[in-house]
Design a protein around this motif. Structure first.
Motif, mmCIF file in Angstrom:
data_model
loop_
_atom_site.group_PDB
_atom_site.id
_atom_site.type_symbol
_atom_site.label_atom_id
_atom_site.label_comp_id
_atom_site.label_asym_id
_atom_site.label_seq_id
_atom_site.Cartn_x
_atom_site.Cartn_y
_atom_site.Cartn_z
ATOM 1 N N VAL A 70 44.149 48.025 24.790
ATOM 2 C CA VAL A 70 43.160 48.380 25.817
ATOM 3 C C VAL A 70 43.876 48.761 27.110
ATOM 4 C CG1 VAL A 70 41.357 47.442 27.329
ATOM 5 C CG2 VAL A 70 41.242 47.052 24.864
ATOM 6 N N GLN A 71 44.817 47.936 27.544
ATOM 7 C CA GLN A 71 45.529 48.256 28.779
ATOM 8 C C GLN A 71 46.314 49.558 28.639
ATOM 9 O OE1 GLN A 71 47.644 44.634 29.933
ATOM 10 N NE2 GLN A 71 46.070 44.363 31.489
ATOM 11 N N ASN A 72 46.859 49.821 27.475
ATOM 12 C CA ASN A 72 47.611 51.062 27.289
ATOM 13 C C ASN A 72 46.684 52.280 27.223
ATOM 14 O OD1 ASN A 72 50.167 49.958 27.524
ATOM 15 N ND2 ASN A 72 50.199 49.370 25.371
ATOM 16 N N GLU A 73 45.463 52.100 26.740
ATOM 17 C CA GLU A 73 44.472 53.184 26.805
ATOM 18 C C GLU A 73 44.113 53.482 28.264
ATOM 19 O OE1 GLU A 73 41.332 51.640 24.347
ATOM 20 O OE2 GLU A 73 42.392 52.134 22.492
ATOM 21 N N ILE A 74 44.013 52.442 29.061
ATOM 22 C CA ILE A 74 43.736 52.612 30.491
ATOM 23 C C ILE A 74 44.901 53.344 31.151
ATOM 24 C CG2 ILE A 74 43.352 51.380 32.672
ATOM 25 C CD1 ILE A 74 42.004 49.139 30.919
ATOM 26 N N PHE A 75 46.127 52.961 30.796
ATOM 27 C CA PHE A 75 47.321 53.633 31.317
ATOM 28 C C PHE A 75 47.336 55.106 30.911
ATOM 29 C CE2 PHE A 75 51.703 55.019 30.373
ATOM 30 C CZ PHE A 75 52.194 55.073 31.680
ATOM 31 N N ALA A 76 47.069 55.390 29.641
ATOM 32 C CA ALA A 76 47.095 56.768 29.138
ATOM 33 C C ALA A 76 46.059 57.642 29.841
ATOM 34 C CB ALA A 76 46.863 56.791 27.630
ATOM 35 N N ALA A 77 44.970 57.025 30.292
ATOM 36 C CA ALA A 77 43.929 57.762 31.001
ATOM 37 C C ALA A 77 44.264 57.944 32.486
ATOM 38 C CB ALA A 77 42.589 57.049 30.851
ATOM 39 N N GLY A 78 45.430 57.424 32.898
ATOM 40 C CA GLY A 78 45.838 57.556 34.297
ATOM 41 C C GLY A 78 45.170 56.563 35.226
ATOM 42 N N LEU A 79 44.615 55.480 34.662
ATOM 43 C CA LEU A 79 43.876 54.507 35.463
ATOM 44 C C LEU A 79 44.628 53.192 35.646
ATOM 45 C CD1 LEU A 79 40.423 55.131 33.762
ATOM 46 C CD2 LEU A 79 41.217 56.029 35.972
ATOM 47 N N ILE A 130 41.466 44.480 43.968
ATOM 48 C CA ILE A 130 41.404 45.774 43.301
ATOM 49 C C ILE A 130 42.246 46.780 44.081
ATOM 50 C CG2 ILE A 130 39.806 47.567 42.478
ATOM 51 C CD1 ILE A 130 37.706 45.095 43.322
ATOM 52 N N GLY A 131 42.954 47.623 43.368
ATOM 53 C CA GLY A 131 43.727 48.673 44.024
ATOM 54 C C GLY A 131 42.829 49.508 44.937
ATOM 55 N N ALA A 132 43.317 49.798 46.129
ATOM 56 C CA ALA A 132 42.531 50.575 47.091
ATOM 57 C C ALA A 132 42.161 51.940 46.551
ATOM 58 C CB ALA A 132 43.295 50.707 48.411
ATOM 59 N N ASP A 133 42.951 52.447 45.602
ATOM 60 C CA ASP A 133 42.680 53.760 45.018
ATOM 61 C C ASP A 133 41.859 53.681 43.733
ATOM 62 O OD1 ASP A 133 44.634 52.565 43.473
ATOM 63 O OD2 ASP A 133 45.891 54.350 43.328
ATOM 64 N N ASN A 134 41.380 52.497 43.370
ATOM 65 C CA ASN A 134 40.631 52.294 42.126
ATOM 66 C C ASN A 134 39.126 52.282 42.422
ATOM 67 O OD1 ASN A 134 39.444 51.428 39.751
ATOM 68 N ND2 ASN A 134 40.943 49.811 39.367
ATOM 69 N N ASP A 135 38.567 53.456 42.591
ATOM 70 C CA ASP A 135 37.145 53.571 42.919
ATOM 71 C C ASP A 135 36.252 53.009 41.817
ATOM 72 O OD1 ASP A 135 37.770 54.775 45.353
ATOM 73 O OD2 ASP A 135 37.622 56.802 44.527
ATOM 74 N N MET A 136 36.618 53.227 40.555
ATOM 75 C CA MET A 136 35.809 52.710 39.442
ATOM 76 C C MET A 136 35.792 51.184 39.443
ATOM 77 S SD MET A 136 35.986 54.943 35.930
ATOM 78 C CE MET A 136 37.655 54.449 35.605
ATOM 79 N N GLY A 137 36.948 50.581 39.653
ATOM 80 C CA GLY A 137 37.022 49.124 39.692
ATOM 81 C C GLY A 137 36.218 48.552 40.839
ATOM 82 N N GLN A 138 36.323 49.169 42.000
ATOM 83 C CA GLN A 138 35.560 48.697 43.148
ATOM 84 C C GLN A 138 34.056 48.816 42.891
ATOM 85 O OE1 GLN A 138 37.027 49.984 47.023
ATOM 86 N NE2 GLN A 138 38.973 50.437 46.061
ATOM 87 N N ALA A 139 33.631 49.918 42.295
ATOM 88 C CA ALA A 139 32.211 50.123 42.008
ATOM 89 C C ALA A 139 31.716 49.097 40.980
ATOM 90 C CB ALA A 139 31.976 51.540 41.505
ATOM 91 N N TYR A 140 32.535 48.819 39.979
ATOM 92 C CA TYR A 140 32.155 47.820 38.967
ATOM 93 C C TYR A 140 31.900 46.470 39.623
ATOM 94 C CZ TYR A 140 32.811 44.105 35.552
ATOM 95 O OH TYR A 140 32.665 42.952 34.823
#
Length: 141
Positions: free
Chosen positions: A4-13, A108-118
């Motif tokens: 799962v984490q590597n899928e997130i990495f592959a997606a650039g997230l 959450i990373g300041a550049d992680n808009d999806m994480g912040q929204a979640y």
């Protein structure tokens, strides 16, 4: 879970890939672990996971107040927006309440808009920021 984490990495997230040993040490064997919940599909494939551990003086890279919970959520991009994150948080919240936590931090990373929204969507609110992090808190009961 590493997949799962590597899928997130592959997606650039995610900034770095991982391996099974790192995931085991970080989320399963960590002595401060309170819970680690996985979401699986009908075929048993892990769609995501959420960890909850106790903030202590050691091993606390984001400076979370001791005694708070520290949450981390990892959902495969292939499972995004399918309810896995909300289901994971329901289980994590039960574990937090059973443990007696009063507050949970999500750094959450300041550049992680999806994480912040979640985290906003499930009730976390920003309580501090750093140069590279937005720290959100969930207050229990």
């Amino acid at each position: 879970m590493a997949a799962v984490q590597n899928e997130i990495f592959a997606a650039g997230l995610r900034k770095t890939p991982t391996d099974v040993e790192t995931v085991t040490n970080t989320y399963i064997s960590d002595p401060d672990r309170i819970a680690c919940t996985v979401a699986v599909d009908e075929n048993g494939r892990i769609l995501g996971f959420q960890s909850l551990k106790l903030a202590t003086a050691a091993g606390n890279p984001y400076g979370v107040a001791e005694g708070w919970g520290i949450i981390g959520t990892h959902v495969s991009p292939f499972a995004a927006r399918k309810g896995a994150g909300k289901a994971l948080f329901r289980a994590t919240l039960e574990a937090a309440e059973a443990f007696g936590l009063k507050d949970i931090d999500a750094s959450i990373g300041a550049d992680n808009d999806m994480g912040q929204a979640y985290y906003e969507a499930i009730g976390f609110r920003t309580y501090r920021t750093t140069d590279d992090r937005v720290c959100k808190a969930y207050r229990l009961g």
